[in-house]
Design a protein around this motif. Structure first.
Motif, PDB file in Angstrom:
ATOM      1  N   LEU A  73       0.817  -1.216   0.000  1.00 28.41           N
ATOM      2  CA  LEU A  73       0.000   0.000   0.000  1.00 28.41           C
ATOM      3  C   LEU A  73       0.852   1.268   0.000  1.00 28.41           C
ATOM      4  N   MET A  74       2.057   1.191   0.540  1.00 33.53           N
ATOM      5  CA  MET A  74       2.920   2.372   0.616  1.00 33.53           C
ATOM      6  C   MET A  74       3.663   2.633  -0.695  1.00 33.53           C
ATOM      7  N   LEU A  75       3.849   1.628  -1.533  1.00 34.96           N
ATOM      8  CA  LEU A  75       4.640   1.759  -2.751  1.00 34.96           C
ATOM      9  C   LEU A  75       4.088   2.764  -3.772  1.00 34.96           C
ATOM     10  N   PRO A  76       2.790   2.777  -4.075  1.00 40.15           N
ATOM     11  CA  PRO A  76       2.299   3.691  -5.118  1.00 40.15           C
ATOM     12  C   PRO A  76       2.534   5.177  -4.824  1.00 40.15           C
ATOM     13  N   THR A  77       2.608   5.549  -3.562  1.00 39.86           N
ATOM     14  CA  THR A  77       2.813   6.960  -3.201  1.00 39.86           C
ATOM     15  C   THR A  77       4.289   7.272  -2.994  1.00 39.86           C
ATOM     16  N   GLY A  78       5.158   6.298  -3.250  1.00 43.75           N
ATOM     17  CA  GLY A  78       6.593   6.498  -3.039  1.00 43.75           C
ATOM     18  C   GLY A  78       6.991   6.388  -1.585  1.00 43.75           C
ATOM     19  N   GLY A  79       6.101   5.885  -0.763  1.00 45.08           N
ATOM     20  CA  GLY A  79       6.381   5.748   0.660  1.00 45.08           C
ATOM     21  C   GLY A  79       7.034   4.423   0.975  1.00 45.08           C
ATOM     22  N   LYS A  80       7.261   4.200   2.269  1.00 42.51           N
ATOM     23  CA  LYS A  80       7.869   2.942   2.702  1.00 42.51           C
ATOM     24  C   LYS A  80       7.254   2.490   4.015  1.00 42.51           C
ATOM     25  N   MET A  81       7.341   1.185   4.244  1.00 37.88           N
ATOM     26  CA  MET A  81       6.857   0.588   5.467  1.00 37.88           C
ATOM     27  C   MET A  81       8.049  -0.058   6.157  1.00 37.88           C
ATOM     28  N   ILE A  82       8.184   0.190   7.451  1.00 35.47           N
ATOM     29  CA  ILE A  82       9.287  -0.348   8.236  1.00 35.47           C
ATOM     30  C   ILE A  82       8.717  -1.070   9.452  1.00 35.47           C
ATOM     31  N   ILE A  83       9.177  -2.294   9.661  1.00 36.48           N
ATOM     32  CA  ILE A  83       8.784  -3.044  10.850  1.00 36.48           C
ATOM     33  C   ILE A  83       9.736  -2.651  11.970  1.00 36.48           C
ATOM     34  N   ARG A  84       9.156  -2.213  13.080  1.00 33.60           N
ATOM     35  CA  ARG A  84       9.948  -1.801  14.234  1.00 33.60           C
ATOM     36  C   ARG A  84       9.886  -2.844  15.335  1.00 33.60           C
ATOM     37  N   GLN A  85      11.014  -3.137  15.904  1.00 32.17           N
ATOM     38  CA  GLN A  85      11.134  -3.958  17.112  1.00 32.17           C
ATOM     39  C   GLN A  85      10.252  -5.207  17.109  1.00 32.17           C
ATOM     40  N   PRO A  86      10.412  -6.081  16.109  1.00 32.74           N
ATOM     41  CA  PRO A  86       9.576  -7.281  16.119  1.00 32.74           C
ATOM     42  C   PRO A  86       9.854  -8.134  17.358  1.00 32.74           C
ATOM     43  N   SER A  87       8.798  -8.692  17.920  1.00 33.60           N
ATOM     44  CA  SER A  87       8.974  -9.592  19.068  1.00 33.60           C
ATOM     45  C   SER A  87       9.823 -10.780  18.624  1.00 33.60           C
ATOM     46  N   ALA A  88      10.335 -11.518  19.569  1.00 35.81           N
ATOM     47  CA  ALA A  88      11.185 -12.675  19.248  1.00 35.81           C
ATOM     48  C   ALA A  88      10.436 -13.658  18.352  1.00 35.81           C
ATOM     49  N   PHE A  89       9.168 -13.911  18.662  1.00 36.76           N
ATOM     50  CA  PHE A  89       8.371 -14.839  17.850  1.00 36.76           C
ATOM     51  C   PHE A  89       8.193 -14.285  16.444  1.00 36.76           C
ATOM     52  N   THR A  90       7.848 -13.004  16.343  1.00 39.55           N
ATOM     53  CA  THR A  90       7.630 -12.383  15.039  1.00 39.55           C
ATOM     54  C   THR A  90       8.915 -12.399  14.213  1.00 39.55           C
ATOM     55  N   LYS A  91      10.022 -12.088  14.838  1.00 39.12           N
ATOM     56  CA  LYS A  91      11.310 -12.092  14.142  1.00 39.12           C
ATOM     57  C   LYS A  91      11.611 -13.487  13.606  1.00 39.12           C
ATOM     58  N   GLN A  92      11.353 -14.506  14.408  1.00 37.44           N
ATOM     59  CA  GLN A  92      11.583 -15.886  13.994  1.00 37.44           C
ATOM     60  C   GLN A  92      10.715 -16.238  12.783  1.00 37.44           C
ATOM     61  N   VAL A  93       9.458 -15.820  12.787  1.00 37.56           N
ATOM     62  CA  VAL A  93       8.545 -16.099  11.671  1.00 37.56           C
ATOM     63  C   VAL A  93       8.999 -15.355  10.416  1.00 37.56           C
ATOM     64  N   LEU A  94       9.400 -14.089  10.563  1.00 35.43           N
ATOM     65  CA  LEU A  94       9.872 -13.317   9.415  1.00 35.43           C
ATOM     66  C   LEU A  94      11.106 -13.966   8.788  1.00 35.43           C
ATOM     67  N   GLU A  95      12.010 -14.444   9.627  1.00 33.10           N
ATOM     68  CA  GLU A  95      13.218 -15.107   9.129  1.00 33.10           C
ATOM     69  C   GLU A  95      12.890 -16.452   8.471  1.00 33.10           C
TER      70      GLU A  95
END
Length: 99
Positions: free
Chosen positions: A66-88
């Protein structure tokens, strides 16, 4: 799931807590679709996420898209340990910006 907004001039941080799964993902998706077009940087603070399912990952990816068409960006901040593991494990950490 809880969603708290912190807005500055051209950025928005959504602090998300609890479970991001099939039952709660539609709530976050609805919130993302209401983001004003003048927002250039969207931060998803996932430090308080206890569990994230494939439905939750889909909505996180939607935020990025959703952020791409406007030239914007999305950043994930401080993912929990579980979330970080899933992202990896899914390889999404190489596609998305993670702080």
């Amino acid at each position: 799931m809880t969603i708290t907004e912190n807005k500055s001039s051209n950025s928005l941080e959504l602090v998300i807590g609890g479970r991001l799964d099939t039952g709660t993902a539609p709530e976050l998706e609805a919130k993302l679709k209401q983001i004003p077009k003048d927002i250039q940087t969207l931060y998803l603070n996932l430090s308080n996420i206890q569990y994230i399912s494939s439905a939750g990952l889909r909505v996180v990816l939607l935020a990025h898209k959703l952020m791409l068409p406007t030239g914007g960006k999305m950043i994930i901040r401080q993912p929990s340990a579980f979330t970080k593991q899933v992202l990896e494990a899914t390889g999404m950490d190489s596609i998305l910006s993670v702080e």
